[in-house]
Motif scaffolding. Structure first.
Motif, mmCIF file in Angstrom:
data_model
loop_
_atom_site.group_PDB
_atom_site.id
_atom_site.type_symbol
_atom_site.label_atom_id
_atom_site.label_comp_id
_atom_site.label_asym_id
_atom_site.label_seq_id
_atom_site.Cartn_x
_atom_site.Cartn_y
_atom_site.Cartn_z
ATOM 1 N N GLU A 1 0.798 -1.179 0.115
ATOM 2 C CA GLU A 1 -0.061 -0.064 -0.159
ATOM 3 C C GLU A 1 0.916 1.300 0.111
ATOM 4 N N ASN A 2 2.037 1.257 0.657
ATOM 5 C CA ASN A 2 2.962 2.279 0.874
ATOM 6 C C ASN A 2 3.566 2.773 -0.409
ATOM 7 N N ILE A 3 3.826 1.617 -1.164
ATOM 8 C CA ILE A 3 4.630 1.750 -2.297
ATOM 9 C C ILE A 3 3.683 2.250 -3.303
ATOM 10 N N ASN A 4 2.564 1.803 -3.548
ATOM 11 C CA ASN A 4 1.574 2.371 -4.574
ATOM 12 C C ASN A 4 1.169 3.747 -4.264
ATOM 13 N N PHE A 5 1.185 4.185 -2.765
ATOM 14 C CA PHE A 5 0.844 5.649 -2.617
ATOM 15 C C PHE A 5 2.127 6.318 -3.028
ATOM 16 N N GLN A 6 3.367 5.834 -3.035
ATOM 17 C CA GLN A 6 4.371 6.516 -3.535
ATOM 18 C C GLN A 6 4.517 6.932 -4.654
ATOM 19 N N LYS A 7 3.982 6.188 -5.722
ATOM 20 C CA LYS A 7 3.642 6.469 -7.109
ATOM 21 C C LYS A 7 2.999 7.645 -7.423
ATOM 22 N N LYS A 8 2.255 8.091 -6.475
ATOM 23 C CA LYS A 8 1.536 9.327 -6.739
ATOM 24 C C LYS A 8 1.900 10.568 -6.012
ATOM 25 N N LEU A 9 3.145 10.342 -5.163
ATOM 26 C CA LEU A 9 3.525 11.810 -4.767
ATOM 27 C C LEU A 9 4.398 12.583 -5.584
ATOM 28 N N GLU A 10 4.304 13.900 -5.616
ATOM 29 C CA GLU A 10 4.817 14.650 -6.438
ATOM 30 C C GLU A 10 6.182 15.393 -5.682
ATOM 31 N N LYS A 11 5.850 15.878 -4.393
ATOM 32 C CA LYS A 11 6.914 16.678 -3.686
ATOM 33 C C LYS A 11 8.005 15.594 -3.444
ATOM 34 N N LEU A 12 9.177 16.182 -3.413
ATOM 35 C CA LEU A 12 10.315 15.512 -3.082
ATOM 36 C C LEU A 12 10.542 15.053 -1.719
ATOM 37 N N TYR A 13 10.184 16.078 -0.794
ATOM 38 C CA TYR A 13 10.143 15.582 0.681
ATOM 39 C C TYR A 13 9.100 14.433 0.942
ATOM 40 N N LYS A 14 8.314 14.219 0.219
ATOM 41 C CA LYS A 14 7.405 13.009 0.613
ATOM 42 C C LYS A 14 7.686 11.742 -0.134
ATOM 43 N N LYS A 15 8.754 11.560 -0.980
ATOM 44 C CA LYS A 15 9.037 10.512 -1.730
ATOM 45 C C LYS A 15 9.504 9.262 -0.927
ATOM 46 N N GLN A 16 10.089 9.616 0.236
ATOM 47 C CA GLN A 16 10.484 8.392 1.047
ATOM 48 C C GLN A 16 9.402 7.437 1.264
ATOM 49 N N LEU A 17 9.541 6.272 1.431
ATOM 50 C CA LEU A 17 8.410 5.294 1.655
ATOM 51 C C LEU A 17 8.051 5.466 3.044
ATOM 52 N N PRO A 18 6.731 5.756 3.323
ATOM 53 C CA PRO A 18 6.337 5.725 4.796
ATOM 54 C C PRO A 18 6.434 4.611 5.576
ATOM 55 N N LYS A 19 7.116 4.835 6.804
ATOM 56 C CA LYS A 19 7.273 3.685 7.733
ATOM 57 C C LYS A 19 8.134 2.952 7.281
ATOM 58 N N SER A 20 9.217 3.059 6.312
ATOM 59 C CA SER A 20 10.059 1.982 5.677
ATOM 60 C C SER A 20 11.029 1.706 6.576
ATOM 61 N N LYS A 21 11.398 0.406 6.807
ATOM 62 C CA LYS A 21 12.684 0.098 7.740
ATOM 63 C C LYS A 21 13.955 0.426 6.956
ATOM 64 N N GLU A 22 14.066 0.281 5.608
ATOM 65 C CA GLU A 22 15.351 0.795 5.039
ATOM 66 C C GLU A 22 15.313 2.195 4.695
ATOM 67 N N PRO A 23 16.450 2.885 4.842
ATOM 68 C CA PRO A 23 16.635 4.408 4.982
ATOM 69 C C PRO A 23 16.375 4.968 3.485
ATOM 70 N N PHE A 24 16.638 4.144 2.290
ATOM 71 C CA PHE A 24 16.889 4.728 1.252
ATOM 72 C C PHE A 24 15.675 4.199 0.259
ATOM 73 N N SER A 25 14.793 4.989 -0.488
ATOM 74 C CA SER A 25 13.989 4.561 -1.432
ATOM 75 C C SER A 25 14.534 5.074 -2.799
ATOM 76 N N TRP A 26 14.098 4.600 -3.841
ATOM 77 C CA TRP A 26 14.347 4.925 -5.008
ATOM 78 C C TRP A 26 13.179 5.272 -6.252
ATOM 79 N N ILE A 27 13.238 6.071 -7.036
ATOM 80 C CA ILE A 27 12.230 6.178 -8.067
ATOM 81 C C ILE A 27 12.811 6.263 -9.492
ATOM 82 N N LEU A 28 12.304 5.495 -10.558
ATOM 83 C CA LEU A 28 12.832 5.409 -11.901
ATOM 84 C C LEU A 28 11.890 6.042 -12.731
ATOM 85 N N TYR A 29 12.306 6.990 -13.242
ATOM 86 C CA TYR A 29 11.456 8.181 -14.184
ATOM 87 C C TYR A 29 11.811 7.856 -15.556
ATOM 88 N N GLU A 30 10.823 7.933 -16.305
ATOM 89 C CA GLU A 30 11.061 7.863 -17.964
ATOM 90 C C GLU A 30 10.816 9.602 -18.409
#
Length: 147
Positions: free
Chosen positions: A20-49
């Motif tokens: 649910e969190n990763i699907n939500f992340q797809k919709k986020l546009e602001k940089l400060y919100k791109k981190q996966l919510p409540k993720s145990k991993e400190p880094f998230s990534w997004i690949l754009y075309e």
């Protein structure tokens, strides 16, 4: 699916709680919100075309990429990994203009990120001016770092 054979692994594998969190992340546009919510991993990534450019008439200040995020993940290290190894856990062949962003959420208000664009057969450190360049999310997940 997400076995770490390299130093870096861009993982799309998530447990059921993260779906649910990763699907939500797809919709986020602001940089400060791109981190996966409540993720145990400190880094998230997004690949754009890259889809092209347009003059929207908008102006503003952008959050610029860093040369190092977190406590030790550097631009140079990531470039060496992604230009010399397959670090993705899915079948991916970079296309000209693809943009890879790695995010580190320091706190609720401050996100550091690295940004890379695929040009002329290699990744290079760079970012798009989002007021005129059109980029769309292709894939996203958690970055695992094996040191």
């Amino acid at each position: 699916m997400c076995e770490i054979s390299n130093q870096l692994k861009f993982c799309t594998c998530l447990d059921e709680k993260s779906i649910e969190n990763i699907n939500f992340q797809k919709k986020l546009e602001k940089l400060y919100k791109k981190q996966l919510p409540k993720s145990k991993e400190p880094f998230s990534w997004i690949l754009y075309e890259y889809k092209g450019s347009e003059d929207s008439g908008m102006m503003g200040l952008l959050n610029m990429p860093s040369e190092k995020i977190g406590f030790s993940l550097s631009e140079g290290f990531v470039l060496d990994e992604i230009n010399n190894k397959n670090c993705f856990d899915f079948d991916y062949r970079p296309k000209e203009g693809d943009n890879l962003q790695i995010n580190f959420q320091r706190n609720k208000y401050w996100t550091e990120f690295l940004s890379f664009i695929f040009r002329n057969g290699n990744w290079e450190a760079d970012s798009y001016y989002t007021f005129t360049e059109i980029i769309e999310p292709k894939n996203y997940g958690i970055l695992k770092v094996n040191k």
